[in-house]
Each structure stands twice: as structure tokens, then as C-alpha cells.
Design an enzyme around this catalytic site. Structure first.
Site, mmCIF file in Angstrom:
data_model
loop_
_atom_site.group_PDB
_atom_site.id
_atom_site.type_symbol
_atom_site.label_atom_id
_atom_site.label_comp_id
_atom_site.label_asym_id
_atom_site.label_seq_id
_atom_site.Cartn_x
_atom_site.Cartn_y
_atom_site.Cartn_z
ATOM 1 N N SER A 199 3.620 9.160 -1.261
ATOM 2 C CA SER A 199 2.680 9.844 -0.372
ATOM 3 C C SER A 199 2.600 11.331 -0.728
ATOM 4 O O SER A 199 2.275 11.674 -1.866
ATOM 5 C CB SER A 199 3.104 9.616 1.089
ATOM 6 O OG SER A 199 2.101 10.039 1.979
ATOM 7 N N ASP A 236 -6.056 1.830 1.896
ATOM 8 C CA ASP A 236 -5.177 2.871 2.424
ATOM 9 C C ASP A 236 -6.021 3.956 3.088
ATOM 10 O O ASP A 236 -6.779 4.651 2.409
ATOM 11 C CB ASP A 236 -4.355 3.456 1.270
ATOM 12 C CG ASP A 236 -3.385 4.547 1.697
ATOM 13 O OD1 ASP A 236 -3.412 4.960 2.868
ATOM 14 O OD2 ASP A 236 -2.600 4.996 0.832
ATOM 15 N N HIS A 288 -0.839 2.003 3.377
ATOM 16 C CA HIS A 288 -0.168 3.217 2.922
ATOM 17 C C HIS A 288 1.346 2.983 2.939
ATOM 18 O O HIS A 288 1.940 2.784 4.008
ATOM 19 C CB HIS A 288 -0.536 4.382 3.853
ATOM 20 C CG HIS A 288 -0.019 5.715 3.395
ATOM 21 N ND1 HIS A 288 -0.530 6.352 2.281
ATOM 22 C CD2 HIS A 288 0.955 6.526 3.886
ATOM 23 C CE1 HIS A 288 0.096 7.510 2.126
ATOM 24 N NE2 HIS A 288 1.012 7.621 3.068
#
Length: 357
Positions: free
Chosen positions: A166, A292, A321
């Protein structure tokens, strides 16, 4: 099957041979296939492997400190010599630390292969004190550069690569775009990075996504700095920062100001890895799911990736995600974990086949 985007035939063949998971059909857990459900449930469903860390605090040039959590793997039978034991540097997400389940799983996978891991915790979020009124952001790579060189100098004969998740992946990509080939890292793996921050923020501000993710993450950011309020009040109107209800508002009042940007838009442009993809000079494998909400499908830089022989994208149709749950009861291992394990092993044990690219 995932879509594999790589302009370099040698890199593609390398992945197909030594990291075959990227060509296998990914079967998302049937009862939580939708991206947002995957994203929300993964932290609760997946197990938390036990990891014993050794903490190290290192000083920075500006007088601050960074907390590193080491998993030395001294019982490694594959690499008993610590000086040459391969090392994986792990970068967690936005408010994540070495305690995140996805980090613990990466360490568990590395342990079985005999590797050492070190987790880079961003300033002020892993229990250590802020010594200066400065935290972190996705665009500023100074702390990451300091950590990479520190780790490399400690074990100069040990192969070193990095994996970012991320925001950790965004930071790593921005670093690689800045340094090109001039890095001690052999290669990097990137998971669920937000490629274009403008598009990510716009997606997260849609009503349902704001309710499920944006507001919660904003409160996490506020919580991570509230412990350091006394130090940060020297530079910021903390009452105003604590009134933010979106990530954009937080970044406008806090992050962009801290790092000297004229506006939040200037910060978001600098933080977007898609703009630096062409400059990456080492092999990088990037896994994203097209459902996502943190990184919408249309914002994934497929065409730009095709222009850099060092970059390979693996795009799944489902996974959310940092989700990538698979199997009926996905507690132990996700698709992301398998991609991580195979790619890291491929680089450390067969990397000479791609480093002549």
C-alpha cells in the site's frame, strides 16, 4: 488468470519459470469475492503468525529516530552465516507497523526460506517518541534511503531486496524512481500500491468508500499523531488537524504543510508513483487487483509499465486492497503471500538470470 504486463521477454520468462503463481488462475474466496469485502475481512480472517522481533532505533540527520524491527532468523539452516544471509526490507501501509498480519505472514514465508527480515516502521507510529516535529509521507524518501543504507552497511555481503505494501509500496516506488540503478536493492515487490493519488483520493471520497475506509483511515492518522501532540503543536494547529474528516483534509492541514508543499495537489502529484515508473532501474514486480478502491483500475499505469523493461505488473480481477483471499477458509496464506514468497526466492536464488537485462 491474472494479467501479466511486462515488455521484457526475459523478465516474463523468468517469472513464468521461477514465480509461476503469477500465471496460475487465482480463485478468490467465493463468499467474499467483492473487493471491498476482501479488504475489510482480511485483517480479521487471516492468522497472525508469532514473530519475535529485535528492535533497533537509528538516528536520522535531522535529529529524529526511526524504529526498525528485525527478524534475524538465526536458526536458518539454509543460510547459517549471518553475514551473507539474504535480507528482505518490509514497508507496511499508511498507519501500519511490524504488527500487521500481512507483515507477519511475509516474515513467516521468509523464515521458511531461511531469510532475514527487517521492518521499517514510519516515524512515530511504533511506540517510539518523536524527537523532532516530523512524521512521514509517501513522497519523502529520506528516511527510507537512510534505512536502506543502514541495513546494507550492517550486512554488505548479504543480498538485499525490499517489499512494500500500500503506502509502503508507493514510498518504495518513489524511492526507486528517484535512485534508478543507484541502490543497494537487488529487486523489489510492490503490493496494492496507489499509483495515482488524485484518482485514489477521488475513489475513496465516494460515499460508500468514505464510510467504509476514508473516515476510518483519517481517524487512524489522527490517532497516530495525537500521542505526539506536544511536539507537533510547535508547528501545527492541531485542533484544526483533528477536525479533518477525510484523508484529503488531513493531508491539506498536516502532511503537505509538514513537507513544504504549496498545496495538497502539489503533494499528491509528487507522491504519485505512476509519474516515476519510467526511471526505475532494478527489477520490480507489482501486484494490484482491478477492484481495489484504493487504486482504481483506470489509474494503473499499464502503458507506462510497458515502456520500462524492469517493471512487471500482475493484475487480478478480484482481491481488493491487500486482500487476495483464496480458498474456502483463507486463514493461512493468501495469493499475495504466495506471490511474495515465490518472487523473493526467485530473486535471491536465480536473480542472475534477470540482472543482465
Amino acid at each position: 488468470k491474472p494479467q501479466l504486463v511486462a515488455s521484457n521477454d526475459r523478465f516474463s520468462r523468468f517469472l513464468e519459470e521461477y514465480c509461476p503463481v503469477v500465471t496460475e488462475t487465482y480463485y478468490p474466496t467465493i463468499w467474499c469475492w467483492e473487493g471491498r469485502v476482501q479488504t475489510l475481512l482480511r485483517p480479521f480472517i487471516t492468522s497472525r503468525p508469532q514473530v519475535q522481533y529485535r528492535n533497533e532505533l537509528i538516528k536520522t540527520a535531522d535529529g529524529g529516530q526511526i524504529s526498525l524491527d528485525w527478524f534475524d532468523n538465526n536458526d536458518s539452516s539454509y543460510y547459517p552465516d549471518a553475514s551473507t544471509r539474504p535480507t528482505v526490507l518490509l514497508l507496511p501501509g499508511l498507519t501500519g507497523t511490524s504488527k500487521e498480519s500481512y507483515i507477519l505472514h511475509m516474515i513467516h514465508q521468509s523464515e521458511t526460506l531461511g531469510y532475514r527480515c527487517v521492518v521499517f516502521n514510519n516515524r512515530g507510529i511504533a511506540g517510539e517518541e518523536l524527537l523532532t516535529p516530523r512524521t512521514y509521507c509517501a513522497a519523502n524518501t529520506e528516511d527510507l534511503e537512510a534505512v536502506i543504507h543502514h541495513v546494507h552497511n550492517l550486512h554488505p555481503s548479504a543480498p538485499l531486496m525490499a517489499a512494500g505494501v500500500s503506502m509502503g509500496g508507493m514510498l518504495l516506488l518513489n524511492y526507486l524512481g528517484k535512485t534508478g540503478r543507484d541502490t543497494p536493492l537487488m529487486a523489489a515487490a510492490i503490493f496494492s500500491a496507489g499509483w495515482n493519488v488524485f484518482e485514489s483520493i477521488e475513489s475513496l471520497e465516494k460515499p460508500l468508500n468514505w464510510l467504509l475506509f476514508n473516515y476510518y483511515l483519517t481517524t487512524c492518522l489522527q490517532s497516530s499523531i495525537s500521542r505526539h501532540r506536544q511536539m507537533l503543536e510547535k508547528l501545527f494547529d492541531m485542533d484544526l488537524v483533528m477536525k479533518a474528516r477525510t484523508i484529503r483534509e488531513f493531508d491539506k492541514q498536516f502532511t503537505s504543510v509538514m513537507f513544504g508543499y504549496r498545496s495538497v495537489d502539489d503533494y499528491y502529484e509528487d507522491a504519485s508513483p505512476c509519474l516515476k515508473l519510467k526511471s526505475i532501474g532494478i527489477p520490480v514486480l507489482c501486484l494490484n487487483s482491478v477492484d481495489d478502491v484504493f487504486s482504481p483500475a483506470h489509474a494503473i499505469p499499464v502503458e507506462t509499465a510497458k515502456q520500462n523493461a524492469n517493471v512487471a505488473l500482475v493484475l487480478t480481477s478480484c482481491g481488493g486492497h491487500i486482500g487476495f483471499l483464496e480458498g474456502i477458509w483463507p486463514r493461512k496464506c493468501t495469493y499475495m503471500d504466495r506471490v511474495f514468497k515465490q518472487f523473493v526466492q526467485a530473486v535471491f536464488e536465480h536473480g542472475n538470470k534477470i540482472f543482465s537485462m
